[in-house]
Design an enzyme around this catalytic site. Structure first.
Site, PDB file in Angstrom:
ATOM      1  N   GLU A  70       0.832  -1.198   0.000  1.00  0.00           N
ATOM      2  CA  GLU A  70       0.000   0.000   0.000  1.00  0.00           C
ATOM      3  C   GLU A  70       0.866   1.247   0.000  1.00  0.00           C
ATOM      4  OE1 GLU A  70      -1.877   0.737   4.167  1.00  0.00           O
ATOM      5  OE2 GLU A  70      -1.997  -1.396   3.741  1.00  0.00           O
ATOM      6  N   CYS A 119      -3.116  -4.879   3.941  1.00  0.00           N
ATOM      7  CA  CYS A 119      -2.012  -5.712   4.427  1.00  0.00           C
ATOM      8  C   CYS A 119      -1.978  -7.115   3.828  1.00  0.00           C
ATOM      9  CB  CYS A 119      -2.064  -5.805   5.946  1.00  0.00           C
ATOM     10  SG  CYS A 119      -1.801  -4.229   6.750  1.00  0.00           S
ATOM     11  N   HIS A 141      -1.040 -12.632  10.577  1.00  0.00           N
ATOM     12  CA  HIS A 141      -0.762 -11.214  10.361  1.00  0.00           C
ATOM     13  C   HIS A 141      -0.610 -10.511  11.712  1.00  0.00           C
ATOM     14  CE1 HIS A 141      -0.713  -7.190   8.888  1.00  0.00           C
ATOM     15  NE2 HIS A 141      -1.818  -6.876   9.529  1.00  0.00           N
ATOM     16  N   SER A 159      -7.116  -5.161   5.661  1.00  0.00           N
ATOM     17  CA  SER A 159      -8.315  -4.399   5.970  1.00  0.00           C
ATOM     18  C   SER A 159      -9.155  -4.236   4.715  1.00  0.00           C
ATOM     19  CB  SER A 159      -7.929  -3.033   6.521  1.00  0.00           C
ATOM     20  OG  SER A 159      -7.323  -3.193   7.782  1.00  0.00           O
TER      21      SER A 159
END
Ligand SMILES: [Zn+2]
Lengths: 357, 137
Positions: A90, A122, A245, A307
């Protein structure tokens, strides 16, 4: 939780594995206590110990190049045989112009290759890995390179500033018979959940505060992990390692415990406390730390989270090729031990933090 | 650096792609039309290992346009293991940490940016060589 309507785990037609892997962590570290000193006083509860910060001349392209060089050193594959270079991030340096062509050029993979940048917060890196498995598994290519890498940014003073870190990993996928880790199966689990976002022209991301926990991270990570375990007919005890994660130190530990994993199964790949949340790099660099120490026959469960929101889950089995591959490049631990502490002022300069909105 | 020149030189900048002379076998960097050692033309492409040592160095406090963000930074003459001498920035260290004879290795980094809207130029730089730990017996 079970897979519905007879839907099964994802497996390619041709067996696929990881044939090379490489990590990258930049040299600089910002202690969370230093962020607290500037923004909230010394008594604040700290989500991690410290985070990795990129140098002035580093970005997602340069860090991807180094991680990919490490992956190729371990694989010993002719770069011209790699037919896809996919970078998930990102924090791509350009809004329009692929990071992946820069990486492909630097590694001499050009010109006969796919090149594309992936985005899914992510989990952009594991998204690219799913595609690479399919690309090799379909027979379209013998090798495909997937990378998860970020130089994550938090708004000054925001909770994310403690953890938003730089780093990531590259995974070269190839035929199972050449692999150091066989992909047994994979799974993707996605819903529309607005827990974290950044609009096109905004410099820093926004998030749904407490909404980031239960309906977002825990729901997706645990659902994907439970479905993978059930689909494989296994329990947590059947895995030597699990990597989830890591947006902070607590979330992955709590999710792992809920899934039945013990501390010994997750501590090798739990890097957030000492490097922070490397976003698209987070679960993949955790996996590199595991691969650095894994032994033939070990099983590894990897679950990413992005997300927006979703999780990719992978079930891996380590092969005999791991032992020679481990020492062909710098280990993740060696990168992490290369450490120079910086203060908040230096951090602000390195990350261009003078911009406050 | 113009966009056109940035593009033409990308391979030598990203990964030290030079040449090795087919006549006298010397390594050549940057690539050129004629071998500087024996004056023979038509050289064979050769990628340097990226390993070398610092031959001499200086610190740049007053940088040219496009490099302001990085100053002060060390610049060194690096003698590559293959022989050629390369002028390059050193990175991941403080100017005080540089020493003559220091083993270095090539990394690909941002060299300059043409403001917020221009192209980013990536290039080789050198950092102190990171040694892998010996394999446990
Ligand atoms: Zn010659």
């Amino acid at each position: 939780m079970s897979l519905e309507n007879g839907i099964s785990l994802m497996k390619p037609l041709r067996p696929v594995g990881i044939v090379g892997y490489g990590a990258y962590v930049p040299r600089y570290r910002l202690p969370a206590s230093e962020v607290a000193r500037v923004w909230s006083g010394r008594d604040a509860e700290l989500p991690i110990v410290e985070k990795a910060v990129a140098g002035l001349d580093e970005d997602t392209a340069t860090m991807s190049i180094e991680a990919a060089r490490n992956a190729l050193a371990r694989a010993g594959v002719d770069p011209k045989r790699i037919r896809a270079v996919w970078v998930g991030s990102e924090s791509h340096p350009y809004a329009v112009k692929p990071t992946s062509t820069i990486v492909a050029e630097a590694l001499d993979i050009v010109p006969l290759t796919q090149a594309a940048d992936w985005e899914f917060a992510c989990k952009a890196g594991t998204e690219a890995m799913q595609a690479a498995i399919a690309f090799v598994g379909s027979g379209m290519a013998d090798y495909a390179l997937s990378i998860g890498m970020d130089t994550a940014q938090g708004r000054p003073g925001d909770a994310l500033e403690y953890t938003a870190a730089a780093g990531g990993a590259a995974m070269l996928l190839g035929p199972a018979e050449q692999s150091l880790a066989l992909i047994e199966a994979s799974l993707s689990y996605v819903t529309d959940t607005p827990d974290f976002w950044r609009r096109a022209h905004a410099h820093y991301p926004s998030h749904g505060q407490r909404f980031t926990g239960e309906p977002a991270y825990f729901h997706h990570v645990i659902s994907a992990a439970e479905m993978m375990l059930e689909g494989m007919g296994r329990t947590a005890a059947d895995y030597r390692y699990a990597v989830l994660h890591q947006p902070n130190s607590k979330f992955p530990q709590r999710a792992a415990k809920q899934l039945g994993f013990r501390k010994e199964q997750i501590e090798t790949g739990l890097l957030a406390p000492i490097i922070g949340n490397t976003y698209a790099g987070s679960s993949l660099i955790g996996l590199t730390a595991v691969l650095d120490e894994a032994q033939p026959g070990d099983r590894v469960l990897v679950v990413s989270f992005g997300s927006g929101a979703g999780s990719d889950a992978f079930s891996l089995e380590i092969t005999g090729a791991i032992t020679t591959a481990q020492r062909q490049a710098l280990t993740t631990k060696e990168y992490i031990e290369r450490r120079s502490e910086i203060d908040y002022a230096t951090y602000a300069r390195y990350r261009g933090k003078m911009l406050m909105k | 650096m113009s966009v056109a020149r940035t593009w033409r030189t990308r391979r030598q900048r990203y990964s030290l792609v030079g040449e090795r002379c087919e006549y006298c076998h010397n390594a050549i960097f940057p690539p050129r039309d004629v071998c500087p050692h024996c004056a023979e033309p038509a050289q064979k492409e050769y990628t340097m290992s990226g390993r070398g040592t610092v031959y001499s160095y200086t610190t740049v406090f007053d940088p040219p346009a496009g490099f302001e963000a990085y100053a002060p930074y060390p610049v060194a003459l690096v003698k590559l293991d293959e022989g050629p001498m390369v002028t390059a920035q050193l990175t991941d260290l403080d100017p005080d940490d540089v020493r003559i004879g220091m083993p270095v290795e090539m990394v690909t980094r941002k060299l300059s940016e043409q403001g917020d809207e221009g192209v980013i130029t990536y290039s080789y730089k050198f950092r102190e060589r990171l040694e892998r730990q010996a394999v446990a017996a």
